[in-house]
Design a protein around this motif. Structure first.
Motif, PDB file in Angstrom:
ATOM      1  N   ASP A  97       0.867  -1.175   0.000  1.00  0.00           N
ATOM      2  CA  ASP A  97       0.000   0.000   0.000  1.00  0.00           C
ATOM      3  C   ASP A  97       0.908   1.231   0.000  1.00  0.00           C
ATOM      4  N   GLN A  98       0.391   2.402   0.299  1.00  0.00           N
ATOM      5  CA  GLN A  98       1.181   3.638   0.238  1.00  0.00           C
ATOM      6  C   GLN A  98       2.324   3.688   1.238  1.00  0.00           C
ATOM      7  N   THR A  99       2.210   2.966   2.361  1.00  0.00           N
ATOM      8  CA  THR A  99       3.220   3.107   3.406  1.00  0.00           C
ATOM      9  C   THR A  99       3.933   1.813   3.785  1.00  0.00           C
ATOM     10  N   SER A 100       3.681   0.717   3.063  1.00  0.00           N
ATOM     11  CA  SER A 100       4.341  -0.536   3.422  1.00  0.00           C
ATOM     12  C   SER A 100       4.476  -1.449   2.212  1.00  0.00           C
ATOM     13  N   GLY A 101       5.331  -2.459   2.377  1.00  0.00           N
ATOM     14  CA  GLY A 101       5.528  -3.410   1.304  1.00  0.00           C
ATOM     15  C   GLY A 101       6.709  -4.318   1.581  1.00  0.00           C
ATOM     16  N   HIS A 102       7.279  -4.847   0.502  1.00  0.00           N
ATOM     17  CA  HIS A 102       8.424  -5.750   0.582  1.00  0.00           C
ATOM     18  C   HIS A 102       9.566  -5.206  -0.262  1.00  0.00           C
ATOM     19  N   LEU A 103      10.786  -5.579   0.096  1.00  0.00           N
ATOM     20  CA  LEU A 103      11.968  -5.273  -0.707  1.00  0.00           C
ATOM     21  C   LEU A 103      12.663  -6.586  -1.019  1.00  0.00           C
ATOM     22  N   LEU A 104      13.013  -6.772  -2.282  1.00  0.00           N
ATOM     23  CA  LEU A 104      13.872  -7.880  -2.666  1.00  0.00           C
ATOM     24  C   LEU A 104      15.266  -7.318  -2.797  1.00  0.00           C
ATOM     25  N   SER A 118      10.636  -6.715   4.775  1.00  0.00           N
ATOM     26  CA  SER A 118       9.385  -5.950   4.809  1.00  0.00           C
ATOM     27  C   SER A 118       9.751  -4.519   5.201  1.00  0.00           C
ATOM     28  N   TYR A 119       9.005  -3.554   4.659  1.00  0.00           N
ATOM     29  CA  TYR A 119       9.256  -2.157   5.003  1.00  0.00           C
ATOM     30  C   TYR A 119       7.956  -1.460   5.333  1.00  0.00           C
ATOM     31  N   ARG A 120       8.113  -0.353   6.040  1.00  0.00           N
ATOM     32  CA  ARG A 120       6.977   0.529   6.320  1.00  0.00           C
ATOM     33  C   ARG A 120       7.526   1.915   6.615  1.00  0.00           C
ATOM     34  N   PHE A 121       6.662   2.902   6.488  1.00  0.00           N
ATOM     35  CA  PHE A 121       7.027   4.276   6.808  1.00  0.00           C
ATOM     36  C   PHE A 121       6.250   4.728   8.026  1.00  0.00           C
ATOM     37  N   LEU A 122       6.934   5.426   8.920  1.00  0.00           N
ATOM     38  CA  LEU A 122       6.259   6.055  10.048  1.00  0.00           C
ATOM     39  C   LEU A 122       5.653   7.375   9.579  1.00  0.00           C
ATOM     40  N   ASN A 123       4.808   7.961  10.385  1.00  0.00           N
ATOM     41  CA  ASN A 123       4.158   9.228  10.022  1.00  0.00           C
ATOM     42  C   ASN A 123       5.150  10.348   9.741  1.00  0.00           C
ATOM     43  N   ASP A 124       6.340  10.304  10.377  1.00  0.00           N
ATOM     44  CA  ASP A 124       7.332  11.364  10.173  1.00  0.00           C
ATOM     45  C   ASP A 124       8.233  11.100   8.961  1.00  0.00           C
ATOM     46  N   GLY A 125       7.956  10.023   8.186  1.00  0.00           N
ATOM     47  CA  GLY A 125       8.737   9.720   6.990  1.00  0.00           C
ATOM     48  C   GLY A 125       9.889   8.765   7.220  1.00  0.00           C
ATOM     49  N   THR A 126      10.085   8.303   8.465  1.00  0.00           N
ATOM     50  CA  THR A 126      11.153   7.347   8.756  1.00  0.00           C
ATOM     51  C   THR A 126      10.844   6.020   8.071  1.00  0.00           C
ATOM     52  N   SER A 136      19.912 -14.512  11.946  1.00  0.00           N
ATOM     53  CA  SER A 136      19.716 -13.222  12.600  1.00  0.00           C
ATOM     54  C   SER A 136      18.511 -12.474  12.028  1.00  0.00           C
ATOM     55  N   ILE A 137      18.180 -11.386  12.697  1.00  0.00           N
ATOM     56  CA  ILE A 137      17.132 -10.463  12.256  1.00  0.00           C
ATOM     57  C   ILE A 137      17.763  -9.077  12.203  1.00  0.00           C
ATOM     58  N   ALA A 138      17.677  -8.414  11.060  1.00  0.00           N
ATOM     59  CA  ALA A 138      18.213  -7.054  10.920  1.00  0.00           C
ATOM     60  C   ALA A 138      17.059  -6.061  10.888  1.00  0.00           C
ATOM     61  N   GLN A 139      17.152  -5.027  11.694  1.00  0.00           N
ATOM     62  CA  GLN A 139      16.172  -3.941  11.696  1.00  0.00           C
ATOM     63  C   GLN A 139      16.922  -2.649  11.411  1.00  0.00           C
ATOM     64  N   GLU A 140      16.471  -1.930  10.377  1.00  0.00           N
ATOM     65  CA  GLU A 140      17.112  -0.677   9.992  1.00  0.00           C
ATOM     66  C   GLU A 140      16.087   0.451  10.000  1.00  0.00           C
ATOM     67  N   ARG A 141      16.565   1.647  10.286  1.00  0.00           N
ATOM     68  CA  ARG A 141      15.762   2.867  10.206  1.00  0.00           C
ATOM     69  C   ARG A 141      16.568   3.872   9.391  1.00  0.00           C
ATOM     70  N   ILE A 142      15.919   4.503   8.434  1.00  0.00           N
ATOM     71  CA  ILE A 142      16.571   5.552   7.642  1.00  0.00           C
ATOM     72  C   ILE A 142      15.633   6.750   7.636  1.00  0.00           C
ATOM     73  N   TRP A 143      16.187   7.929   7.931  1.00  0.00           N
ATOM     74  CA  TRP A 143      15.382   9.148   7.897  1.00  0.00           C
ATOM     75  C   TRP A 143      16.218  10.289   7.350  1.00  0.00           C
ATOM     76  N   PHE A 144      15.525  11.229   6.709  1.00  0.00           N
ATOM     77  CA  PHE A 144      16.184  12.396   6.132  1.00  0.00           C
ATOM     78  C   PHE A 144      16.108  13.554   7.105  1.00  0.00           C
ATOM     79  N   VAL A 145      17.271  14.120   7.393  1.00  0.00           N
ATOM     80  CA  VAL A 145      17.354  15.295   8.247  1.00  0.00           C
ATOM     81  C   VAL A 145      17.127  16.536   7.391  1.00  0.00           C
ATOM     82  N   SER A 146      17.617  16.477   6.143  1.00  0.00           N
ATOM     83  CA  SER A 146      17.408  17.535   5.160  1.00  0.00           C
ATOM     84  C   SER A 146      17.533  16.874   3.785  1.00  0.00           C
ATOM     85  N   GLU A 147      17.472  17.660   2.748  1.00  0.00           N
ATOM     86  CA  GLU A 147      17.553  17.118   1.389  1.00  0.00           C
ATOM     87  C   GLU A 147      18.859  16.359   1.139  1.00  0.00           C
TER      88      GLU A 147
END
Length: 178
Positions: A97-104, A118-126, A136-147
């Motif tokens: 959908d607009q805020t979640s899905g899968h990555l190969l 699997s991916y998803r976006f938080l309300n703040d764009g993270t 193992s299980i890897a959990q990553e977070r990526i967010w933009f501080v500026s452009e």
């Protein structure tokens, strides 16, 4: 934020400074990397092959595929401290959908074989990414501080999720061509 916006904002050349803490080895690591992210054509044969070899249906609606390449220098190379680690992987987003899905991914983050995340976006764009590997299980977070500045944190857990093996934080700055 949706996956198309995220990929478009991520394209380019980045300089990354990452600090990691390996709890398993009780070791700190500093890594300097050059990362290049380029858009791929949706008809690319490597993309078709990756989808065919995945658990996703052949008619999956993937968008914004991209390639990530890196060269990294670590202060924790046991054999040769001047060694440069490099690699690349193809990443194929398949939105649910607009805020979640899968990555190969042609190569995983924690283990060097194809991975499905699997991916998803938080309300703040993270951007939140979770990948289950055999060990193992890897959990990553990526967010933009500026452009031109983004941050990335990751946690690598045991396959049962009961213990943390490694954690890291990276700040990444886009190289601007003049």
């Amino acid at each position: 934020m949706n996956i198309e916006q995220f990929v478009a904002q991520s394209l380019g050349e980045w300089r990354s400074m990452r600090s990691g803490h390996s709890l398993a080895f009780q070791q700190f690591e500093d890594v300097l990397s050059e990362i290049t992210i380029t858009q791929l054509d949706t008809d690319n044969k490597e993309i078709k092959e990756a989808i065919k070899n995945s658990s996703q249906p052949d008619d999956s609606s993937y968008i914004s595929p991209f390639k990530m390449e890196w060269n990294a220098e670590s202060d924790w190379e046991p054999d040769d401290p001047t060694a440069v680690s490099s690699g690349s992987c193809i990443i194929i987003p398949i939105p649910k959908d607009q805020t979640s899905g899968h990555l190969l991914r042609s190569v995983g983050y924690a283990e060097s074989f194809p991975a499905e995340s699997s991916y998803r976006f938080l309300n703040d764009g993270t951007f939140i990414l979770e990948t289950n590997y055999e060990q193992s299980i890897a959990q990553e977070r990526i967010w933009f501080v500026s452009e031109h500045v983004r941050c990335r944190s990751s946690v690598l857990k045991t396959s049962e999720g009961s213990g943390i093996l490694q954690s890291s934080f990276a700040s990444e700055v886009r190289r601007i061509k003049v």
